[in-house]
Design an enzyme around this catalytic site. Structure first.
Site, PDB file in Angstrom:
ATOM      1  N   CYS A 205      -7.227  30.024   5.645  1.00  0.00           N
ATOM      2  CA  CYS A 205      -8.392  29.743   6.492  1.00  0.00           C
ATOM      3  C   CYS A 205      -8.460  28.249   6.793  1.00  0.00           C
ATOM      4  CB  CYS A 205      -9.640  30.212   5.758  1.00  0.00           C
ATOM      5  SG  CYS A 205     -11.192  29.577   6.389  1.00  0.00           S
TER       6      CYS A 205
ATOM      7  N   CYS B  30     -11.369  26.315   5.298  1.00  0.00           N
ATOM      8  CA  CYS B  30     -11.273  26.359   3.830  1.00  0.00           C
ATOM      9  C   CYS B  30     -10.284  25.307   3.335  1.00  0.00           C
ATOM     10  CB  CYS B  30     -10.827  27.728   3.349  1.00  0.00           C
ATOM     11  SG  CYS B  30     -11.906  29.095   3.833  1.00  0.00           S
TER      12      CYS B  30
END
Length: 229
Positions: A157, A160
């Site tokens: 991600c 992330c």
């Protein structure tokens, strides 16, 4: 004069076509080029497809999920090359066009996608048996006592990955905070139980009670302020 104009148009057209073709690479060239320093590899398939096997160091955002794609693509560096792929080339072509139109300097597509990658005999990462999910009971026990920070995220991600250095610094500075990692691509039951709908989602608990939550990238200042709640 007419011949000159025709020749000029043909030369310009040829140059444009050559430039467009250079933005699409076969599996062999793509495999070589994604190992260059600074390259960002971008998988625009679904998370489920990604988990069946993906290219090395690939980030992920589902192109057909417009909200997810729009959010995650913001965390790619427009100044660095992006090598984009999907299963067969359709979604990555549309994603690449969008990125070029929105200021990305260099976007290269994998011709015929993962299908061509497999046909070329190239290996995929992450091809393994599905690991067991964290149970809701295990999660609840993990947050029951003291100050606990939950991070619902995944290595693939983009936001992330951008958030990770901040989390590391925060946890190093605050040794009294217990850290619980929820795998955003695997621990679906826990995500449903805590109503985590996007990645990353950060939740701070004190003795089992939720005192703060944020979906998206958080700053060090936000995390420090949450500790005082």
């Amino acid at each position: 004069m007419y011949r000159f104009l025709v020749t000029a148009v043909l030369l310009c057209t040829g140059s444009v076509l050559q430039a467009q073709q250079s933005n699409i690479e076969d599996a062999a060239a793509f495999s070589k080029d994604i190992h260059q320093p600074g390259v960002q590899v971008f998988d625009v398939r679904t998370a489920a497809e990604y988990n069946t096997g993906h290219l090395p160091n690939a980030l992920q955002a589902d192109y057909n999920n417009k909200a997810e794609f729009s959010e995650r693509v913001k965390y790619l560096d427009k100044q660095k090359p992006v090598y984009v792929y999907c299963l067969a080339g359709g979604r990555s072509s549309k994603a690449a066009q969008w990125m070029r139109e929105n200021g990305f300097n260099k976007v290269v597509e994998l011709e015929n996608g993962v299908n061509a990658w497999k046909l070329a005999g190239l290996p995929l990462e992450g091809v393994s048996e599905k690991k067991a999910q964290m149970t809701v009971d295990t999660y609840n026990k993990g947050i029951a006592k003291g100050i606990v920070l939950t991070d619902v995220g995944a290595a693939w991600c983009p936001p992330c990955r951008q958030m990770e250095p901040t989390l590391v610094k925060f946890l190093q500075k605050n040794k009294n905070v217990t850290f619980v990692k929820v795998d955003g691509g695997n621990d679906i039951d826990v995500m449903k139980a805590i109503d985590a709908k996007g990645l990353p989602t950060l939740i701070l608990y004190k003795n089992g009670k939720e005192v703060w939550r944020k979906q998206g990238v958080s700053t060090m200042e936000e995390l420090n302020a949450a500790l005082k709640l």
